[in-house]
Write a protein that holds these residues in place. Structure first.
Motif, PDB file in Angstrom:
ATOM      1  N   TYR A   1       0.851  -1.196   0.000  1.00 44.65           N
ATOM      2  CA  TYR A   1       0.000   0.000   0.000  1.00 44.65           C
ATOM      3  C   TYR A   1       0.881   1.238   0.000  1.00 44.65           C
ATOM      4  O   TYR A   1       2.079   1.172   0.326  1.00 44.65           O
TER       5      TYR A   1
ATOM      6  N   CYS B   1      -6.031   0.178  -7.434  1.00 41.57           N
ATOM      7  CA  CYS B   1      -5.134   0.927  -6.553  1.00 41.57           C
ATOM      8  C   CYS B   1      -4.615   2.134  -7.324  1.00 41.57           C
ATOM      9  O   CYS B   1      -3.813   1.990  -8.239  1.00 41.57           O
ATOM     10  N   ARG B   2      -5.068   3.309  -6.918  1.00 40.17           N
ATOM     11  CA  ARG B   2      -4.633   4.529  -7.623  1.00 40.17           C
ATOM     12  C   ARG B   2      -3.146   4.790  -7.411  1.00 40.17           C
ATOM     13  O   ARG B   2      -2.517   5.469  -8.200  1.00 40.17           O
ATOM     14  N   CYS B   3      -2.585   4.264  -6.313  1.00 35.62           N
ATOM     15  CA  CYS B   3      -1.164   4.465  -6.056  1.00 35.62           C
ATOM     16  C   CYS B   3      -0.307   3.494  -6.861  1.00 35.62           C
ATOM     17  O   CYS B   3       0.922   3.634  -6.880  1.00 35.62           O
TER      18      CYS B   3
ATOM     19  N   CYS C   1      -1.028   5.086  -0.026  1.00 37.61           N
ATOM     20  CA  CYS C   1      -1.947   5.920   0.769  1.00 37.61           C
ATOM     21  C   CYS C   1      -2.819   5.063   1.680  1.00 37.61           C
ATOM     22  O   CYS C   1      -3.317   5.528   2.697  1.00 37.61           O
ATOM     23  N   GLY C   2      -3.058   3.815   1.296  1.00 38.66           N
ATOM     24  CA  GLY C   2      -3.828   2.894   2.126  1.00 38.66           C
ATOM     25  C   GLY C   2      -5.326   2.910   1.904  1.00 38.66           C
ATOM     26  O   GLY C   2      -6.043   2.123   2.521  1.00 38.66           O
ATOM     27  N   TYR C   3      -5.815   3.793   1.016  1.00 41.13           N
ATOM     28  CA  TYR C   3      -7.275   3.906   0.889  1.00 41.13           C
ATOM     29  C   TYR C   3      -7.903   2.639   0.317  1.00 41.13           C
ATOM     30  O   TYR C   3      -8.977   2.232   0.733  1.00 41.13           O
ATOM     31  N   CYS C   4      -7.224   2.013  -0.622  1.00 43.55           N
ATOM     32  CA  CYS C   4      -7.786   0.804  -1.245  1.00 43.55           C
ATOM     33  C   CYS C   4      -7.500  -0.446  -0.418  1.00 43.55           C
ATOM     34  O   CYS C   4      -8.043  -1.516  -0.706  1.00 43.55           O
ATOM     35  N   THR C   5      -6.621  -0.322   0.585  1.00 38.82           N
ATOM     36  CA  THR C   5      -6.051  -1.503   1.242  1.00 38.82           C
ATOM     37  C   THR C   5      -7.069  -2.409   1.943  1.00 38.82           C
ATOM     38  O   THR C   5      -6.991  -3.638   1.790  1.00 38.82           O
TER      39      THR C   5
HETATM   40 FE1  FES Z   1      -3.347   4.237  -2.427  1.00 41.61          FE
HETATM   41 FE2  FES Z   1      -4.015   1.767  -3.205  1.00 41.61          FE
HETATM   42  S1  FES Z   1      -2.532   2.352  -1.735  1.00 41.61           S
HETATM   43  S2  FES Z   1      -5.032   3.627  -3.663  1.00 41.61           S
END
Ligand code: FES
Ligand code: FES
Length: 215
Positions: free
Chosen positions: A143, A195-197, A145-149
């Motif tokens: 991950y 995952c946008r990251c 940013c962790g938003y999708c995690t």
């Molecule tokens: Fe940021 Fe997947 S870790 S969107």
């Protein structure tokens, strides 16, 4: 002059009458609930009692029948680990496990899950006792940013359970050895989780470790 004055009066009269009728129609539109919300003439929500079994606990809720499972979890039970990304079934951030199957909680109504066994990221493990998939995501930096995690982890747990249960993917149905999981198949099975990251490589490594093979 007389003709000109008459014309001037008529033009002003028309402008005033036109403005008045526009204002009247605007007020009528605002006053009519049907005009603003044609599908719910009265605008009144229909409430119902729902019993939800989440992470081993039973919760009694009074919900608008239109409440999604995602909103019930986040807004009513305050289990905010499950994320709202697109709210349209396109990103997988809202993935939870229901009766052993992963689903997008934004695409289903809470009232449809009375009696189901619902597991969210909070129910998989705790900071002191991480689920093996959670521990692997930490180990492999799965991950940014962790938003999708949370959705990725719930989905990954679901993927391995699906393989053990012999549910084929679109890539291959060769699942005799439960953990014969190619990188292509893994990515296909996880393709509903965006995952946008772009942490996909690390996510794949984490899942592969839990599956028992190298990515
Ligand atoms: Fe940021 Fe997947 S870790 S969107
Ligand atoms: Fe449910 Fe994106 S929030 S799929």
């Amino acid at each position: 002059m007389q003709i000109s004055g008459h014309l001037e009066l008529s033009r002003r009269h028309l402008l005033i009458v036109g403005a008045a009728s526009l204002a009247a129609s605007s007020v009528a539109t605002r006053a009519s609930p049907a005009a603003t919300n044609p599908t719910t003439p009265t605008g009144a929500p229909v409430m119902t009692r729902v019993s939800l079994d989440v992470n081993g606990e039973t919760h009694q809720l009074e919900l608008d029948t239109r409440t999604t499972l995602l909103d019930a979890l986040r807004e009513h039970l305050h289990l905010t680990g499950t994320k709202k990304g697109c709210d349209h079934g396109q990103c997988g951030a809202c993935t939870v496990i229901v009766d052993g199957r992963r689903i997008n909680s934004c695409l289903t109504l809470a009232v449809m899950h009375q009696g189901d066994e619902i597991t969210t990221i909070e129910g998989l493990g705790s900071p002191e006792h991480l689920h093996p998939m959670q521990a692997a995501f930490v180990k492999h930096d799965g991950y940014q940013c962790g938003y999708c995690t949370p959705g990725q982890i719930c989905s990954a747990v679901g993927v391995l359970d699906e393989i053990r249960a012999g549910i084929p993917s679109h890539v291959t149905g060769d699942l005799n050895a439960p953990m014969r999981l190619s990188n292509a198949e893994l990515r296909e099975r996880m393709s509903g989780n965006i995952c946008r990251c772009g942490a996909y490589s690390n996510i794949a490594e984490a899942i592969a470790e839990v599956a028992g093979r190298s990515a």
